[in-house]
Design a protein around this motif. Structure first.
Motif, mmCIF file in Angstrom:
data_model
loop_
_atom_site.group_PDB
_atom_site.id
_atom_site.type_symbol
_atom_site.label_atom_id
_atom_site.label_comp_id
_atom_site.label_asym_id
_atom_site.label_seq_id
_atom_site.Cartn_x
_atom_site.Cartn_y
_atom_site.Cartn_z
ATOM 1 N N ALA A 225 3.371 -13.822 0.139
ATOM 2 C CA ALA A 225 3.576 -12.550 -0.573
ATOM 3 C C ALA A 225 2.645 -11.493 0.017
ATOM 4 O O ALA A 225 1.605 -11.842 0.594
ATOM 5 C CB ALA A 225 3.274 -12.729 -2.070
ATOM 6 N N ASP A 246 2.185 -9.001 -5.966
ATOM 7 C CA ASP A 246 3.079 -9.296 -7.094
ATOM 8 C C ASP A 246 2.335 -9.792 -8.331
ATOM 9 O O ASP A 246 2.576 -9.329 -9.436
ATOM 10 C CB ASP A 246 4.172 -10.299 -6.663
ATOM 11 N N THR A 247 1.377 -10.699 -8.177
ATOM 12 C CA THR A 247 0.726 -11.290 -9.357
ATOM 13 C C THR A 247 -0.662 -10.721 -9.626
ATOM 14 O O THR A 247 -1.203 -10.883 -10.714
ATOM 15 C CB THR A 247 0.547 -12.816 -9.172
#
Ligand code: SAM
Ligand code: SF4
Length: 335
Positions: A225, A246-247
């Motif tokens: 990612a 993303d996280t």
């Protein structure tokens, strides 16, 4: 009149680097034989040569007023040292020591996690270079990947606040293991820390086997990612901290070879047999056991700490042609 004792000057060297981070090796023994760290056959220190818990605590009590506020227990494999939670509890009670950490290969962590948390340990780094049993055996010369994973999961259940997974990035291995390790860590809330392979083990080190930070980042972004620098990026920390877009989960890269952080080094080390080392790659060390045994000599010990740090060199030389590898390998220094 005041009875306030003026604080002691911090442990600084001739380059102005202040040292607050003490790494204490509690044993040179290990239940793995990682090829990048130690030889297969090795004679370990006799038990009597090891600093006792009382001696380690006495050293820390002298070091804290000099500005040391972080201690990391390491080895060899620190969980092989009997009753390690007792040492953690002794250190936890030292006023001014804010941070106690442990670096372990995780083989014995499932059994000891609860006791360590109960003793006051909050942070643990677990070394795991691969999730593949065959490559684990190739790298460590032993079996045990399932046990390490069990140890990590037990540490999570036991309530450690922060769990990091250390992986040494070696060409020929990390290309296969990077994405599985990153996904495993993301899935379980562990922070992956990739460490560039350093010339401190028993085997001959080849620069070609070092996978530099920029390549690790490119691979992670392509295979896992996108990443960006973490918001709390700390230039003094050895790890370059990133966060997944993303996280938001964090990931660190310790780029000792491609981006040495010697100019910001804040670490000092003591080996399991009481030798003070002002650099992982130091060629000299100072024996402080006579200042701890049979009884602590606090003033002389403080002076020895100052002298050792005062004599620290600018940095490791492994990017220079005249680099000399220390005779001790990593397991007997304390990583
Ligand atoms: N046995 C424990 C463990 O493996 O976590 C603690 C001691 S070990 C020497 C500490 C750390 O040093 C581990 O994360 C290990 O991967 C790392 N290490 C050992 N040899 C290394 C090398 N040649 N280059 C980079 N890191 C190394
Ligand atoms: Fe043992 Fe840790 Fe060295 Fe591996 S890296 S041989 S587990 S001390």
């Amino acid at each position: 009149m005041t009875n306030l004792i003026p604080p002691a000057a911090p442990l600084s060297d001739s380059f102005g680097r202040v040292h607050n981070n003490l790494r204490v090796s509690v044993t040179d023994r290990c239940n793995l034989r990682c090829t990048y760290c130690m030889p297969e056959d090795v004679t370990f220190l006799p038990k009597d040569d090891l600093l006792t818990f009382e001696e380690i605590a006495a050293l820390v009590r002298v070091a804290v007023p000099l500005g040391v506020d972080k201690v990391r227990l390491t080895g060899g494999e620190p969980l092989l040292r009997r009753d390690l939670p007792t040492l953690v509890a002794m250190l936890r009670d030292i006023p001014g020591l804010h941070d106690i950490g442990l670096t372990t290969n995780g083989l014995l962590l499932a059994k000891q996690s609860d006791a360590l948390v109960k003793a006051g340990l909050r942070r643990v780094n677990v070394s795991l270079d691969t999730l593949d049993p065959g490559r684990f055996r190739e790298l460590t010369r032993r079996d045990g990947v399932e046990q390490v994973v069990e140890g990590l999961l037990a540490a999570k259940r036991a309530g450690f606040e922060r769990i990091k997974v250390n992986a040494v990035a070696i060409r020929g291995f990390i290309e296969h293991d990077l994405a599985p390790l990153a996904h495993f860590c993301r899935g379980h809330g562990f922070e992956l820390r990739l460490i560039e392979y350093m010339p401190i083990g028993a085997e001959s080190w080849e620069r070609d086997k070092v996978v530099p930070a920029h390549e690790l980042l490119e691979r992670l972004e392509a295979e896992v990612a996108p990443l960006s620098p973490a918001s709390d990026y700390d230039p003094a920390a050895p790890a370059m901290d990133f966060a997944y877009a993303d996280t938001g989960a964090k990931l660190g890269i310790i780029a000792s070879v491609s981006r040495p952080f010697c100019d910001r080094c804040n670490r000092l080390r003591v080996t399991a047999d009481g030798k003070l080392r002002n650099c992982l790659f130091a060629l000299d060390e100072l024996d402080i056991k006579p200042l701890l045994r049979p009884a602590t000599r606090p003033d002389e010990l403080a002076a020895a700490l100052r002298a050792n740090i005062g004599a620290k060199w600018a940095g490791h030389r492994f990017n220079d042609a005249d680099f000399v590898k220390p005779t001790r390998t990593m397991h007997s220094i304390g990583g």
